[in-house]
Design an enzyme around this catalytic site. Structure first.
Site, short mmCIF file in Angstrom:
data_model
loop_
_atom_site.label_atom_id
_atom_site.label_comp_id
_atom_site.label_asym_id
_atom_site.label_seq_id
_atom_site.Cartn_x
_atom_site.Cartn_y
_atom_site.Cartn_z
N GLU A 54 0.83 -1.21 0.00
CA GLU A 54 0.00 0.00 0.00
C GLU A 54 0.87 1.27 0.00
OE1 GLU A 54 -1.99 -2.87 3.00
OE2 GLU A 54 -0.02 -2.57 2.10
N CYS A 77 -1.90 -3.19 7.44
CA CYS A 77 -1.38 -3.37 8.79
C CYS A 77 -1.77 -2.18 9.68
CB CYS A 77 0.13 -3.57 8.78
SG CYS A 77 1.07 -2.15 8.19
N CYS A 86 0.12 0.95 7.54
CA CYS A 86 -0.41 1.30 6.23
C CYS A 86 -1.79 1.94 6.34
CB CYS A 86 -0.49 0.07 5.34
SG CYS A 86 1.12 -0.52 4.80
N SER A 170 18.33 -44.99 -6.17
CA SER A 170 17.17 -44.14 -6.40
C SER A 170 17.38 -43.11 -7.51
CB SER A 170 16.81 -43.40 -5.11
OG SER A 170 17.89 -42.59 -4.68
N ARG A 186 10.92 -25.49 -4.01
CA ARG A 186 11.64 -25.21 -2.77
C ARG A 186 11.72 -23.72 -2.47
NH1 ARG A 186 16.97 -29.14 -3.50
NH2 ARG A 186 15.93 -31.15 -3.16
N GLU A 292 11.61 -33.40 2.51
CA GLU A 292 11.99 -34.13 1.28
C GLU A 292 12.58 -35.50 1.58
OE1 GLU A 292 13.72 -32.58 -2.07
OE2 GLU A 292 12.55 -30.73 -2.13
#
Length: 364
Positions: A54, A77, A86, A170, A186, A292
Site C-alpha cells: 500500500e 497493517c 499502512c 534411487s 523449494r 523431502e
C-alpha cells in the site's frame, strides 16, 4: 459482486505472487489504486523490512490517490513494525474506498484497520476473492493462527509408490525437467527438512533454485559429516541440526563452533520429537517447511498430524517389488479406515511425469 472488483483484485494478487517465497514471516501482499476504472498506481511487498504494498502504491499515486479506490489482498497493517502502519497512510492519502480480499489474522491488526478506516469515513468492502488470498498466504495464515509452520512433503516415486530399488538405488526416478521444477518449488518455503539416512545415502545439496534456503536435518545421534555436500552452498547459520541427548557432546560443540544451530530435542518413540521441533522452529520465525525425506520422517510427520500439503512426483515406471522402498513408511495401519485422507487433489503433467498435489484432510 461487480466484475471490476474481481478484475482489480486479481491484479493485486498477481502482484503479490511476484514475491513468492521472499516475504516470510510477512505475507505476500499486492495493491492497486484505481480511478475512473483505470489503474493509476500499484505495488507489492517485496521483502521483509521493505515498504508494504500500500505504501509503495500510494507513493506512486501521490495526490492522484485522493478520491480513488484501493484494492489490496490482505487487510492493511495497523501496527508499527519495520514500517509505519499502512492504515494511517491510506487515511491520510484521501482514498475514498478500500476493497480487501481477506482479514489479517495477526492479533496486532485482526480487524482493527478495517474499523479505523470505517471510522475515518472510508468505505470498506470485504471478501473479494477471499479464498484466493487465503490460499496464496496459506503458510502465513497457519503460522499466525497456530504458531506452527506450514508443512509440506515431497516424494518422487514410481507409479506403484516406490522411491528406491531394494538395494537403495534411487537415481533417477523422475526426469531432469521434473527435478528442476521440484527445485523451484523449494523457493516457496523457508526451510527444507531431511532425515539423516537420506543425507548419508544420497549426500544431497538440498538447494533451492533461486534463493538460500534454511536446511533442517533430523539426526538423533548427530552422525552427519562436517563435509556433507549440504554445507557447501549454505552459510553455517542456515543449517539446523535436530538431535537428542544421545548425540555426543563433542560433536554437538563441533557443529556449534562452525556456526550451525544444534537443537537438542526431546525424544519420542526413539526419535526426535517432530512436534516439539516444529514449535521450536516456528519461534525462530520459520513459517514453512518442505520435508523431502526420508520415507520414515514423512510417515512420522503424517502420523503426528503435522503435515498440511503433499507433493507427489510420479514417474511412468513400475517397480513391482515389495522389498523396494515405499515413499511413506511408519504409519503401521491395521485398517483402511485408519488411512490418511487427502483433499483438494490436483494433477498436472511435467514432461513424462505427473505432479499430484493434495492437502491432508484433518479429522473433525
Amino acid at each position: 459482486m461487480p466484475v471490476s472488483d474481481i478484475f482489480f483484485m486479481e491484479k493485486a494478487l498477481d502482484l503479490a505472487r511476484k514475491a513468492r517465497g521472499k516475504t516470510s514471516p510477512n505475507p505476500m501482499v499486492g495493491c492497486v489504486i484505481v480511478k475512473g476504472n483505470k489503474i493509476i498506481a500499484s505495488g507489492f511487498h517485496q521483502k521483509r523490512g521493505l515498504p508494504h504494498a500500500e505504501a509503495i502504491a500510494l507513493k506512486k499515486a501521490g495526490e492522484k490517490a485522493r478520491g480513488a479506490k484501493l484494492y489490496v489482498n490482505l487487510e492493511p497493517c495497523f501496527h508499527f513494525g519495520n514500517t509505519p502502519p499502512c492504515v494511517d497512510a491510506i487515511i491520510k492519502s484521501g482514498i475514498k474506498e478500500v476493497i480487501i480480499a481477506a482479514k489479517d489474522p495477526n492479533r496486532l491488526t485482526d480487524g482493527k484497520s478495517i474499523a479505523k478506516l470505517k471510522k475515518s469515513g472510508i468505505k470498506v468492502k470485504m471478501g473479494v476473492l477471499n479464498a484466493h488470498s487465503r490460499a496464496l498466504n496459506e503458510s502465513f495464515m497457519k503460522y499466525i493462527n497456530t504458531k506452527m509452520p506450514f508443512v509440506a512433503t515431497k516424494t518422487a516415486q514410481t507409479i506403484d509408490g516406490k522411491i528406491a530399488a531394494r538395494n537403495g538405488n534411487s537415481k533417477w526416478i523422475t526426469d531432469k525437467n521434473t527435478r528442476e521444477f521440484a527445485r523451484g518449488i523449494r523457493d516457496e518455503f523457508d526451510a527444507i527438512l531431511a532425515g539423516i539416512n537420506t543425507v548419508l545415502k544420497d549426500d544431497p545439496c538440498l538447494c533451492a533454485k533461486s534463493k538460500n534456503i534454511k536446511k533442517i536435518i533430523v539426526d538423533s545421534r548427530l552422525r552427519i559429516s562436517p563435509k556433507a555436500r549440504l554445507f557447501e552452498k549454505s552459510l553455517p547459520e542456515e543449517v539446523y541440526l535436530a538431535v537428542t541427548e544421545n548425540a555426543p557432546q563433542k560433536r554437538v560443540q563441533l557443529f556449534r563452533d562452525k556456526g550451525c544451530h544444534v537443537i537438542i530435542a526431546p525424544e519420542k518413540e526413539g526419535r526426535v520429537d517432530l512436534k516439539w521441533l516444529f514449535k521450536t522452529l516456528a519461534r525462530e520465525e520459520i513459517t514453512s517447511i518442505l520435508i523431502e525425506g526420508g520415507s520414515t520422517v514423512i510417515g512420522q510427520a503424517l502420523k503426528k498430524g503435522l503435515v498440511d500439503k503433499m507433493y507427489f512426483y510420479i514417474a511412468p515406471k513400475v517397480a513391482g517389488d515389495k522389498s523396494a522402498l515405499s515413499s511413506i513408511n511408519g504409519l503401521a495401519l491395521n485398517r483402511m479406515d485408519d488411512t490418511i485422507n487427502l483433499s483438494e487433489m490436483e494433477a498436472r503433467k511435467i514432461g513424462k511425469d505427473i505432479l499430484i498435489t493434495a492437502y491432508v484432510l484433518r479429522n473433525s
